[in-house]
Design an enzyme around this catalytic site. Structure first.
Site, mmCIF file in Angstrom:
data_model
loop_
_atom_site.group_PDB
_atom_site.id
_atom_site.type_symbol
_atom_site.label_atom_id
_atom_site.label_comp_id
_atom_site.label_asym_id
_atom_site.label_seq_id
_atom_site.Cartn_x
_atom_site.Cartn_y
_atom_site.Cartn_z
ATOM 1 N N LYS A 199 0.982 -0.833 -0.238
ATOM 2 C CA LYS A 199 0.185 0.012 0.042
ATOM 3 C C LYS A 199 0.788 0.866 0.157
ATOM 4 O O LYS A 199 1.434 1.299 0.563
ATOM 5 C CB LYS A 199 -1.411 -0.237 1.669
ATOM 6 C CG LYS A 199 -2.046 -0.936 1.477
ATOM 7 C CD LYS A 199 -2.893 -0.737 2.313
ATOM 8 C CE LYS A 199 -4.154 -1.375 2.237
ATOM 9 N NZ LYS A 199 -4.856 -1.554 4.085
ATOM 10 N N GLY A 356 10.794 -6.372 6.484
ATOM 11 C CA GLY A 356 10.646 -7.281 6.914
ATOM 12 C C GLY A 356 10.594 -8.514 5.674
ATOM 13 O O GLY A 356 10.901 -9.217 5.347
ATOM 14 N N GLY A 379 10.126 -0.932 12.003
ATOM 15 C CA GLY A 379 9.943 0.368 11.844
ATOM 16 C C GLY A 379 11.388 1.001 11.664
ATOM 17 O O GLY A 379 11.377 2.585 11.204
HETATM 18 P P1 ADP Z 1 8.175 -4.522 3.571
HETATM 19 O O1 ADP Z 1 7.502 -5.714 4.986
HETATM 20 O O2 ADP Z 1 9.462 -4.879 3.289
HETATM 21 O O3 ADP Z 1 8.095 -3.209 4.176
HETATM 22 P P2 ADP Z 1 5.392 -4.853 2.918
HETATM 23 O O4 ADP Z 1 5.004 -4.915 3.375
HETATM 24 O O5 ADP Z 1 5.260 -3.049 2.184
HETATM 25 O O6 ADP Z 1 7.528 -4.563 2.511
HETATM 26 O O7 ADP Z 1 4.833 -5.031 1.584
HETATM 27 C C1 ADP Z 1 4.427 -6.567 0.924
HETATM 28 C C2 ADP Z 1 3.749 -7.158 0.409
HETATM 29 O O8 ADP Z 1 2.999 -6.097 0.006
HETATM 30 C C3 ADP Z 1 3.571 -8.753 0.775
HETATM 31 O O9 ADP Z 1 2.717 -9.616 1.116
HETATM 32 C C4 ADP Z 1 3.020 -8.329 -0.845
HETATM 33 O O10 ADP Z 1 2.465 -9.740 -1.166
HETATM 34 C C5 ADP Z 1 2.145 -8.040 -0.718
HETATM 35 N N1 ADP Z 1 1.973 -7.160 -2.642
HETATM 36 C C6 ADP Z 1 2.698 -6.964 -3.610
HETATM 37 N N2 ADP Z 1 2.497 -6.342 -4.704
HETATM 38 C C7 ADP Z 1 1.459 -6.754 -4.551
HETATM 39 C C8 ADP Z 1 0.062 -6.300 -5.592
HETATM 40 N N3 ADP Z 1 -0.106 -6.431 -7.266
HETATM 41 N N4 ADP Z 1 -0.860 -6.904 -5.257
HETATM 42 C C9 ADP Z 1 -1.228 -7.363 -4.083
HETATM 43 N N5 ADP Z 1 -0.484 -7.764 -2.876
HETATM 44 C C10 ADP Z 1 0.766 -7.338 -3.093
#
Ligand code: ADP
Ligand code: MG
Length: 398
Positions: A199, A356, A379
């Site tokens: 998001k 993560g 964080g």
């Molecule tokens: P991080 O933990 O590295 O900061 P995020 O938590 O922001 O990363 O994002 C990771 C999540 O985003 C994953 O669970 C992944 O499945 C989801 N994601 C990535 N691209 C899409 C997409 N096109 N549609 C739905 N979910 C997505």
């Protein structure tokens, strides 16, 4: 460029009581440590201090006991794992302040390790209460912080105490700070940032900060859908924050003003369901059907993005390019990660990644060791990417 006090700056430590802030808040399963990354990360510091003849006193939080003694959140369970990994004898005491702790430390051999009980059993820890901080500091001659993942919190054991004792960054924190400084503080240009994940809303501050700092901002993952929709692309049933269209346009405008090239996917992988091996197609942006979900960035876009990375000297990465947990929607993430790893290997790119899911994705791609630096802090890493000052770091500046 900021520089930080290090262990050497503390001088001779033989017989000195050194309080070390570690992050032993590790995941546990059935009483066993399921991921010992954070224990391994503080080990060089503990060993270095022990080798200097210090009495090494380790403090940490564990879970969220909210200022009360919660037996399930005792650090006692971490004593043995810490001993196993450091290969040093580790004693445990069921408090972190007070006379019993003082007496136990007095009786310690030089070069040995004592693990204190969870600092968050006291409300003064998270409040950074001066009285509690004084009691913590009373049991040390020096303070070493080796817990980057806790540095975004101004707590007694991460910030307050550093005002009361000669203080320094531990080896892992020092390495982390050098890597982050090289990636975003005073980086070699051109700098690229990859921001992906689910998001826009969770990474708004990251995006607004990065457009001012980097030359190329590569947006992938679910959050790219929000940008595409804001530009009039029909994203069908994709994960998308339609209410953030104005925000997305604002970020696009800021990027243009700052001279930051913003890269969005030009082709995408779509499926009708969010499931492993779901039937999928790679399509142009105007070919997304009303019942399609965009689950990954397309191969043509990945080729363009890899080419853009070729011209860059620095890369900072947070967030996967697609739903990498379910195959085959891991392809863009894996391909771009491999491209970055190769450039790093050749010595033309300095690469830093964190988050993560990002760390999980890079491990899945088998390239985590090839990156210049991987931050396991959640964080704290994001707040650093947002350009925020981290209180636990600030207080260690020379
Ligand atoms: P991080 O933990 O590295 O900061 P995020 O938590 O922001 O990363 O994002 C990771 C999540 O985003 C994953 O669970 C992944 O499945 C989801 N994601 C990535 N691209 C899409 C997409 N096109 N549609 C739905 N979910 C997505
Ligand atoms: Mg995540």
């Amino acid at each position: 460029m900021a520089t930080f006090k290090n262990i050497e700056s503390l001088g001779a430590l033989d017989g000195k009581r050194v309080l070390v802030r570690a992050d032993l808040n590790v995941p546990m399963q059935d009483g066993e440590v399921s991921d010992d990354t954070r224990i391994r990360s503080v080990t060089p510091t503990i060993k270095a201090l022990a080798a200097k003849g210090a009495k090494v006193i380790v403090m940490s939080h564990f879970g969220r006991p909210k200022g009360q003694v919660v037996p399930d959140m005792s650090l006692e369970a971490l004593g043995q794992p810490l001993a196993n990994i450091t290969r040093l004898p580790v004693a445990f005491i069921n408090d972190c302040i007070g006379d019993d702790v003082t007496e136990t430390i007095d009786a310690m051999e030089n070069g040995s390790v004592l693990l204190l009980e969870n600092v968050r059993f006291y409300p003064g820890e998270e409040k950074n209460d001066p009285e509690f901080t004084k009691l913590l500091a009373a049991n040390g001659d020096a303070y070493v912080n080796d817990a980057f993942s806790c540095c975004h919190r101004a707590h007694a054991s991460t910030e307050g105490i550093a005002h009361l004792l000669p203080s320094a960054a531990g080896l892992a924190l020092e390495a982390e700070l050098v890597a982050l400084e090289n990636a975003l503080g005073t980086p070699k240009h051109p700098v690229a940032a990859v921001v992906g994940g689910a998001k826009v809303s969770t990474k708004l501050d990251v995006l607004t900060h990065l457009v001012e700092k980097v030359d190329h901002l590569i947006i992938g993952g679910g959050m790219a859908n929000t940008f595409l929709a804001a530009q009039g692309v029909d994203v069908g049933k994709s994960l998308c924050e339609h209410d953030l269209a104005d925000t997305a346009r604002d970020i696009l405008g800021r990027a243009e003003k700052a001279g930051c090239t913003l890269h969005l996917p030009t082709d995408v992988v779509v499926a009708k369901e969010f499931a492993a091996n779901a039937e999928n197609r790679t399509v142009a942006l105007d070919q997304v059907a009303a019942d399609d979900m965009i689950l990954d960035v397309g191969a043509a876009s990945v080729a363009d993005l890899s080419a853009a990375l070729h011209g860059c000297k620095t890369l900072i990465w947070n967030g996967p390019m697609g739903a990498f947990e379910i195959e085959p929607f891991d392809k863009a993430t894996v391909a771009l990660a491999k491209a970055a790893a190769e450039l790093t290997d050749e010595g033309s790119l300095l690469s830093v990644a964190g988050g993560g899911d990002t760390v999980a994705a890079l491990n899945h791609a088998g390239v985590a060791e090839k990156f210049t630096h991987i931050s396991t802090a959640g964080g704290a890493f994001l707040e650093w990417m947002e350009g925020k000052e981290l209180p636990g770091v600030k207080v260690l500046e020379v």
